[in-house]
Scaffold this motif. Structure first.
Motif, PDB file in Angstrom:
ATOM      1  N   HIS A 176     -57.109  13.898 -41.557  1.00  0.00           N
ATOM      2  CA  HIS A 176     -57.663  13.918 -42.915  1.00  0.00           C
ATOM      3  C   HIS A 176     -58.357  15.261 -43.116  1.00  0.00           C
ATOM      4  CE1 HIS A 176     -57.364   9.685 -41.753  1.00  0.00           C
ATOM      5  NE2 HIS A 176     -57.189   9.416 -43.028  1.00  0.00           N
TER       6      HIS A 176
ATOM      7  N   PRO B 196     -61.713  16.981 -46.686  1.00  0.00           N
ATOM      8  CA  PRO B 196     -62.822  16.105 -47.064  1.00  0.00           C
ATOM      9  C   PRO B 196     -63.315  16.407 -48.461  1.00  0.00           C
ATOM     10  CG  PRO B 196     -63.596  17.849 -45.625  1.00  0.00           C
ATOM     11  CD  PRO B 196     -62.089  17.950 -45.667  1.00  0.00           C
ATOM     12  N   LEU B 197     -64.054  15.448 -49.024  1.00  0.00           N
ATOM     13  CA  LEU B 197     -64.622  15.622 -50.354  1.00  0.00           C
ATOM     14  C   LEU B 197     -65.598  16.789 -50.357  1.00  0.00           C
ATOM     15  CD1 LEU B 197     -65.142  14.463 -53.241  1.00  0.00           C
ATOM     16  CD2 LEU B 197     -67.002  13.134 -52.216  1.00  0.00           C
TER      17      LEU B 197
ATOM     18  N   MET C 208     -63.012   5.460 -54.381  1.00  0.00           N
ATOM     19  CA  MET C 208     -63.798   6.538 -53.787  1.00  0.00           C
ATOM     20  C   MET C 208     -64.245   6.229 -52.364  1.00  0.00           C
ATOM     21  SD  MET C 208     -66.133   7.584 -57.096  1.00  0.00           S
ATOM     22  CE  MET C 208     -66.782   9.068 -56.320  1.00  0.00           C
TER      23      MET C 208
ATOM     24  N   ARG D 139     -62.641   5.984 -49.485  1.00  0.00           N
ATOM     25  CA  ARG D 139     -62.085   6.904 -48.487  1.00  0.00           C
ATOM     26  C   ARG D 139     -62.768   8.258 -48.538  1.00  0.00           C
ATOM     27  NH1 ARG D 139     -60.064   6.394 -43.967  1.00  0.00           N
ATOM     28  NH2 ARG D 139     -58.845   4.644 -44.795  1.00  0.00           N
ATOM     29  N   ARG D 140     -63.010   8.764 -49.726  1.00  0.00           N
ATOM     30  CA  ARG D 140     -63.649  10.070 -49.876  1.00  0.00           C
ATOM     31  C   ARG D 140     -65.076  10.039 -49.346  1.00  0.00           C
ATOM     32  NH1 ARG D 140     -62.824  11.304 -56.071  1.00  0.00           N
ATOM     33  NH2 ARG D 140     -63.615  13.371 -55.498  1.00  0.00           N
ATOM     34  N   TYR D 141     -65.800   8.956 -49.608  1.00  0.00           N
ATOM     35  CA  TYR D 141     -67.162   8.828 -49.077  1.00  0.00           C
ATOM     36  C   TYR D 141     -67.144   8.757 -47.556  1.00  0.00           C
ATOM     37  CZ  TYR D 141     -70.000   8.302 -53.291  1.00  0.00           C
ATOM     38  OH  TYR D 141     -70.695   8.553 -54.453  1.00  0.00           O
TER      39      TYR D 141
ATOM     40  N   GLU E  44     -64.927  10.032 -45.481  1.00  0.00           N
ATOM     41  CA  GLU E  44     -64.630  11.354 -44.928  1.00  0.00           C
ATOM     42  C   GLU E  44     -65.856  12.258 -45.007  1.00  0.00           C
ATOM     43  OE1 GLU E  44     -61.216  12.673 -47.081  1.00  0.00           O
ATOM     44  OE2 GLU E  44     -59.897  11.150 -46.210  1.00  0.00           O
ATOM     45  N   GLN E  45     -66.586  12.185 -46.109  1.00  0.00           N
ATOM     46  CA  GLN E  45     -67.796  12.992 -46.225  1.00  0.00           C
ATOM     47  C   GLN E  45     -68.844  12.538 -45.205  1.00  0.00           C
ATOM     48  OE1 GLN E  45     -69.324  13.215 -50.203  1.00  0.00           O
ATOM     49  NE2 GLN E  45     -70.987  14.603 -49.669  1.00  0.00           N
TER      50      GLN E  45
END
Length: 233
Positions: free
Chosen positions: A11, A14-15, A73, A75-77, A79-80
Motif C-alpha cells: 500500500h 498513504p493518505l 475512508m 482504509r485511508r485512515y 494506512e495513515q
C-alpha cells in the motif's frame, strides 16, 4: 499477524496528512490529556486527524477505536495510522487484522481498531475502550447524546470528539461539547488564528468562501448564520 513493512510495500500511497508540528501546545495538551471526556472544535487544516491518531497511539491505558467519518475512508485512515506508528515507534508494531470489516494495529502495548460505525457490535467490544470520533459533525449515524453518554457512564469508555463545525444546526457534536464541559472533561476551541504561519494560506482560501462559511469552519463559530437561510451561497 502482519508486519508493517510488507503491508506498506503493498500500500505505497498513504493518505497525505497534516504533520503535527512541534510546539503546538493546544494539540499537545489534547494528545496527553488524562480526561475521559474530550471535545475539540478545531478549524480546518489544523492537524485534527494527525493529532487524533497520535493520541490513539500514545495513550495506551486502554485499547482504542478510531471512528472514521465514512466507511469508504477506513482504509485511508488505517494506512495513515500505520505510517504514523512507524514515525513514532519504527517497525515495532504489528497488523493483527486487516479486512474490509475490521482493521487492527498492535502498537505501544495496546490495540487500535479503525471502524466507521459501532452499530451491531456487542457491548464487550465497546467496553473499557478509548472511542475517538474524527469529524463527528459530518456523521449521520453517530447516535444521540444519550448513546454517547452511555459509553462513558455504563461501559467505562473514554469518549473523544475532534472536528470542525460545518452547520449552524444543533448536532450531537455540539451537545457533546457542552456535556463534556459540564462533566469536567477537557474541551478546547482551536481556530485558524492559533497557527499564525498558516494565516496567509487561510486568507487566500477565504477569497473563495462566504464570510459565514469562514466564521464557521475556520473561526469555529457555530452561531454564524443561524438565521440566515442556506449556508453555502
Amino acid at each position: 499477524m502482519e508486519l508493517l513493512a510488507p503491508y506498506l510495500e503493498a500500500h505505497p500511497e498513504p493518505l497525505p496528512s497534516v504533520v503535527l508540528a512541534e510546539g503546538y501546545d493546544s494539540w499537545e495538551r489534547f494528545i496527553h490529556s488524562d480526561a475521559r471526556l474530550i471535545s475539540i472544535i478545531a478549524a480546518r487544516g489544523t492537524g485534527k486527524t494527525t493529532a487524533l491518531l497520535k493520541r490513539a497511539i500514545l495513550k495506551r491505558d486502554k485499547d482504542a477505536i478510531i471512528m472514521a467519518p465514512h466507511r469508504s475512508m477506513k482504509r485511508r485512515y488505517f494506512e495513515q495510522l500505520c505510517n504514523l506508528a512507524i514515525e513514532l515507534f519504527g517497525f515495532d508494531a504489528q497488523i493483527t487484522r486487516d479486512s474490509n470489516d475490521r482493521m487492527e494495529l498492535y502498537v505501544n502495548s495496546h490495540t487500535i481498531s479503525v471502524e466507521h460505525s459501532l452499530l451491531g457490535y456487542v457491548m464487550d467490544y465497546t467496553s473499557n475502550k478509548q472511542l475517538l470520533y474524527d469529524e463527528p459533525e459530518s456523521r449521520i449515524d453517530i447516535g444521540n447524546i444519550d448513546t454517547i453518554a452511555r459509553y462513558y457512564n455504563r461501559m467505562n469508555s473514554d469518549v473523544v470528539f475532534v472536528g470542525s463545525i460545518c452547520t449552524p444546526e444543533d448536532t450531537t457534536f455540539k451537545q457533546f461539547h457542552a456535556y463534556a464541559a459540564a462533566q469536567s472533561g477537557y474541551t478546547a476551541t482551536i481556530t485558524a488564528e492559533s497557527f499564525p504561519e498558516r494565516l496567509a494560506s487561510v486568507q487566500e482560501m477565504r477569497r473563495y468562501m462566504t464570510d459565514r462559511v469562514y466564521r464557521m469552519e475556520y473561526m469555529c463559530d457555530w452561531s454564524a448564520g443561524e438565521d440566515e437561510g442556506t449556508w453555502y451561497t
